[in-house]
Motif scaffolding. Structure first.
Motif, PDB file in Angstrom:
ATOM      1  N   THR A  35      -9.217   4.714  -1.283  1.00  0.00           N
ATOM      2  CA  THR A  35      -7.523   5.275  -1.101  1.00  0.00           C
ATOM      3  C   THR A  35      -7.283   6.205  -2.286  1.00  0.00           C
ATOM      4  OG1 THR A  35      -5.347   4.758  -0.505  1.00  0.00           O
ATOM      5  CG2 THR A  35      -6.266   3.441  -2.200  1.00  0.00           C
ATOM      6  N   ARG A 158      -7.739  -0.789   4.258  1.00  0.00           N
ATOM      7  CA  ARG A 158      -6.845   0.290   3.333  1.00  0.00           C
ATOM      8  C   ARG A 158      -5.732   0.621   4.346  1.00  0.00           C
ATOM      9  NH1 ARG A 158      -9.955   6.113   3.429  1.00  0.00           N
ATOM     10  NH2 ARG A 158     -10.045   6.413   5.632  1.00  0.00           N
ATOM     11  N   ARG A 218       1.324   4.054  13.513  1.00  0.00           N
ATOM     12  CA  ARG A 218       1.817   4.966  14.370  1.00  0.00           C
ATOM     13  C   ARG A 218       2.774   4.458  15.202  1.00  0.00           C
ATOM     14  NH1 ARG A 218      -1.827  10.178  14.918  1.00  0.00           N
ATOM     15  NH2 ARG A 218      -1.721  10.661  12.618  1.00  0.00           N
ATOM     16  N   HIS A 252      15.573  -1.478   4.726  1.00  0.00           N
ATOM     17  CA  HIS A 252      14.545  -2.084   4.585  1.00  0.00           C
ATOM     18  C   HIS A 252      13.534  -1.131   4.102  1.00  0.00           C
ATOM     19  CE1 HIS A 252      10.987  -4.128   4.922  1.00  0.00           C
ATOM     20  NE2 HIS A 252      10.367  -3.251   5.915  1.00  0.00           N
ATOM     21  N   ASN A 255       8.947   2.437   4.390  1.00  0.00           N
ATOM     22  CA  ASN A 255       8.304   3.786   4.097  1.00  0.00           C
ATOM     23  C   ASN A 255       9.418   4.872   3.796  1.00  0.00           C
ATOM     24  OD1 ASN A 255       7.372   6.350   5.224  1.00  0.00           O
ATOM     25  ND2 ASN A 255       5.717   5.393   5.822  1.00  0.00           N
TER      26      ASN A 255
HETATM   27  N1  ACO Z   1      -6.034   5.672   1.942  1.00  0.00           N
HETATM   28  C1  ACO Z   1      -6.750   6.932   2.352  1.00  0.00           C
HETATM   29  N2  ACO Z   1      -6.635   7.184   3.809  1.00  0.00           N
HETATM   30  C2  ACO Z   1      -6.224   6.261   4.665  1.00  0.00           C
HETATM   31  C3  ACO Z   1      -5.682   5.001   4.314  1.00  0.00           C
HETATM   32  C4  ACO Z   1      -5.385   4.823   2.939  1.00  0.00           C
HETATM   33  N3  ACO Z   1      -4.822   3.580   2.355  1.00  0.00           N
HETATM   34  N4  ACO Z   1      -5.079   4.595   5.461  1.00  0.00           N
HETATM   35  C5  ACO Z   1      -5.535   5.239   6.113  1.00  0.00           C
HETATM   36  N5  ACO Z   1      -6.302   6.186   5.858  1.00  0.00           N
HETATM   37  C6  ACO Z   1      -6.992   7.538   6.817  1.00  0.00           C
HETATM   38  C7  ACO Z   1      -7.174   6.792   8.316  1.00  0.00           C
HETATM   39  O1  ACO Z   1      -8.360   6.325   8.023  1.00  0.00           O
HETATM   40  C8  ACO Z   1      -7.249   8.075   8.822  1.00  0.00           C
HETATM   41  O2  ACO Z   1      -8.370   9.075   8.654  1.00  0.00           O
HETATM   42  P1  ACO Z   1      -9.345   9.725   9.935  1.00  0.00           P
HETATM   43  O3  ACO Z   1      -8.046  10.958  10.156  1.00  0.00           O
HETATM   44  O4  ACO Z   1     -10.413  10.074   9.135  1.00  0.00           O
HETATM   45  O5  ACO Z   1      -9.349   8.776  11.006  1.00  0.00           O
HETATM   46  C9  ACO Z   1      -6.150   8.953   8.104  1.00  0.00           C
HETATM   47  O6  ACO Z   1      -5.814   8.452   6.862  1.00  0.00           O
HETATM   48  C10 ACO Z   1      -5.004   9.212   8.913  1.00  0.00           C
HETATM   49  O7  ACO Z   1      -4.418   7.930   9.244  1.00  0.00           O
HETATM   50  P2  ACO Z   1      -3.005   7.311  10.183  1.00  0.00           P
HETATM   51  O8  ACO Z   1      -3.108   5.739  10.365  1.00  0.00           O
HETATM   52  O9  ACO Z   1      -3.153   8.242  11.403  1.00  0.00           O
HETATM   53  O10 ACO Z   1      -1.982   7.728   8.890  1.00  0.00           O
HETATM   54  P3  ACO Z   1      -0.570   7.960   9.450  1.00  0.00           P
HETATM   55  O11 ACO Z   1      -0.226   9.451   8.853  1.00  0.00           O
HETATM   56  O12 ACO Z   1       0.097   7.476  10.504  1.00  0.00           O
HETATM   57  O13 ACO Z   1       0.217   7.026   8.163  1.00  0.00           O
HETATM   58  C11 ACO Z   1       1.138   5.027   7.779  1.00  0.00           C
HETATM   59  C12 ACO Z   1      -0.311   5.795   8.175  1.00  0.00           C
HETATM   60  C13 ACO Z   1       1.656   5.385   6.381  1.00  0.00           C
HETATM   61  C14 ACO Z   1       0.944   3.297   7.873  1.00  0.00           C
HETATM   62  C15 ACO Z   1       2.203   5.523   8.815  1.00  0.00           C
HETATM   63  O14 ACO Z   1       1.645   5.451  10.112  1.00  0.00           O
HETATM   64  C16 ACO Z   1       3.635   4.670   8.861  1.00  0.00           C
HETATM   65  O15 ACO Z   1       4.012   4.685   7.788  1.00  0.00           O
HETATM   66  N6  ACO Z   1       3.936   3.594   9.795  1.00  0.00           N
HETATM   67  C17 ACO Z   1       4.851   2.849   9.635  1.00  0.00           C
HETATM   68  C18 ACO Z   1       4.396   1.531   9.396  1.00  0.00           C
HETATM   69  C19 ACO Z   1       5.150   0.800   8.370  1.00  0.00           C
HETATM   70  O16 ACO Z   1       5.962   1.019   7.470  1.00  0.00           O
HETATM   71  N7  ACO Z   1       4.632  -0.624   8.386  1.00  0.00           N
HETATM   72  C20 ACO Z   1       5.446  -1.432   7.680  1.00  0.00           C
HETATM   73  C21 ACO Z   1       5.533  -2.766   8.237  1.00  0.00           C
HETATM   74  S1  ACO Z   1       6.662  -2.575   9.423  1.00  0.00           S
HETATM   75  C22 ACO Z   1       8.249  -2.234   8.647  1.00  0.00           C
HETATM   76  O17 ACO Z   1       8.363  -2.820   7.647  1.00  0.00           O
HETATM   77  C23 ACO Z   1       8.943  -1.291   9.309  1.00  0.00           C
END
Ligand code: ACO
Length: 325
Positions: A35, A158, A218, A252, A255
């Motif tokens: 990452t 990750r 997502r 909360h 993000n």
């Molecule tokens: N470091 C580097 N790359 C990463 C990481 C990481 N830690 N994690 C994922 N990637 C890559 C993926 O493999 C993917 O690569 P690819 O395109 O080659 O397949 C790319 O990054 C994009 O991945 P996505 O999962 O589509 O990334 P997205 O833009 O959706 O962001 C995230 C992910 C940050 C988790 C987002 O979906 C989010 O914020 N969701 C809300 C979830 C949350 O906040 N949960 C917390 C618990 S629930 C709550 O408290 C509300």
């Protein structure tokens, strides 16, 4: 369903917090997993997180936060007649974190129990405590949110392990708020149909392997944006209020993008939003009381301010709480 007030609400008289000593930056994580600081920061706002040591158990951290809240309120453990702990990471299945904190505080009176609603746990616990107090079953309740999510994470995944941190926050709720003060409204929701987008894959008795957190980021994001906007609207409209009446949003801390979405919906300035996600990451049920404690203690939140809290988490569960401090 309306919970318009006919009985005196609870008021908030104490805040306290505890964060583990060890801080891990994004750059340090990037030396162990694939990452980068840039990826984590731009998608979540997180720069670092606190991670608990072996000694920093849920009970240890909850007790520290409870003592800080008692100190702030100038109360003693014998003044408290209930402890409600919101957590998904108790140290044992039972006794609950709450009763172990009760014993650690030297309390022999009152009651304690844990409540499980994932990242929404603190809102659910506030609402529960408020209703105990309104029903005159308790005068003063310690409400604690505590998590050691680091013990639940799959450190080879990750997509989840970079998002969370450990910590504890506590508040004290007391009876007899004046009219228009204290917890004006709490709104709770859940929808078990979406249990599979954010869950822990085990529990005592049904798995030999260590339970780990799984998430469809997502989908969680999509639900968070719509449900949180509705939950804050619901709490405000019940009281005949709008975003313009709010002094502080204490969300909360999952993000930064989700936080910004709710703030935009309420037309709040960035400086009206209490943000800790950059330094604490997502501490689940502990994130709101940690943020609240910080903003009360540094003098941002003042007596009489109107505070809106909201959370969404695994379950799905979500809710909001409106507090006149
Ligand atoms: N470091 C580097 N790359 C990463 C990481 C990481 N830690 N994690 C994922 N990637 C890559 C993926 O493999 C993917 O690569 P690819 O395109 O080659 O397949 C790319 O990054 C994009 O991945 P996505 O999962 O589509 O990334 P997205 O833009 O959706 O962001 C995230 C992910 C940050 C988790 C987002 O979906 C989010 O914020 N969701 C809300 C979830 C949350 O906040 N949960 C917390 C618990 S629930 C709550 O408290 C509300």
């Amino acid at each position: 369903m309306s919970n318009s007030v006919t009985l005196a609400n609870a008021k908030l008289t104490g805040v306290g917090a505890y964060l583990p000593q060890k801080i891990v930056t994004n750059d340090e994580l990037a030396t162990r997993i694939d990452t980068s600081d840039e990826w984590i920061r731009t998608r979540t706002g997180i720069r670092q997180r606190h991670l608990a040591s072996e000694e920093e158990t849920s009970v240890f951290m909850a007790k520290k936060a409870a003592l800080a809240a008692l100190d702030y309120a100038q109360l003693k453990p014998e003044d408290i007649d209930g402890i409600i702990v919101a957590t998904s990471t108790p140290d044992q299945v039972f006794p609950s974190v709450a009763v172990r904190v009760q014993a650690e505080l030297g309390m022999t009176q009152g009651f304690g129990f844990d409540l499980s609603a994932a990242c929404s746990g603190f809102i659910f616990a506030l609402s529960t405590a408020n209703n105990f107090i309104k029903a005159r079953q308790a005068e003063r309740i310690l409400v604690i949110g505590v998590e050691v999510f680091s013990r639940l994470l799959d450190w080879s995944d990750r997509t989840t392990c970079v998002l969370f941190g450990d910590g504890a926050g506590a508040v004290i709720l007391e009876a007899n708020a004046k009219k228009g003060e204290g917890l004006l409204s709490t709104k709770l929701h859940s929808d078990g149909r979406y249990g599979d987008i954010l869950y822990v894959d085990g529990a005592a008795g049904n798995s030999d392997s260590k339970a780990k957190l799984k998430m469809n980021g997502r989908e969680v994001f999509r639900h968070a944006v719509t449900h949180l906007a509705d939950a804050v609207e619901e709490a405000l409209s019940e009281q005949g209020l709008t975003g313009a009446d709010i002094h502080w949003l204490v969300p909360h801390q999952a993000n930064q993008r989700i936080i910004d979405g709710v703030a935009r919906k309420l037309q709040l300035d960035a400086n009206q939003v209490v943000v800790t996600v950059d330094r604490h990451a997502n501490t689940s049920a502990a994130s709101i009381p940690l943020a609240l404690s910080e903003a009360v203690k540094d003098g941002r939140i003042k007596k009489g301010d109107l505070i809106l809290m909201e959370a969404l988490g695994g379950g799905l569960t979500w809710g909001s709480a409106l507090l006149r401090f």
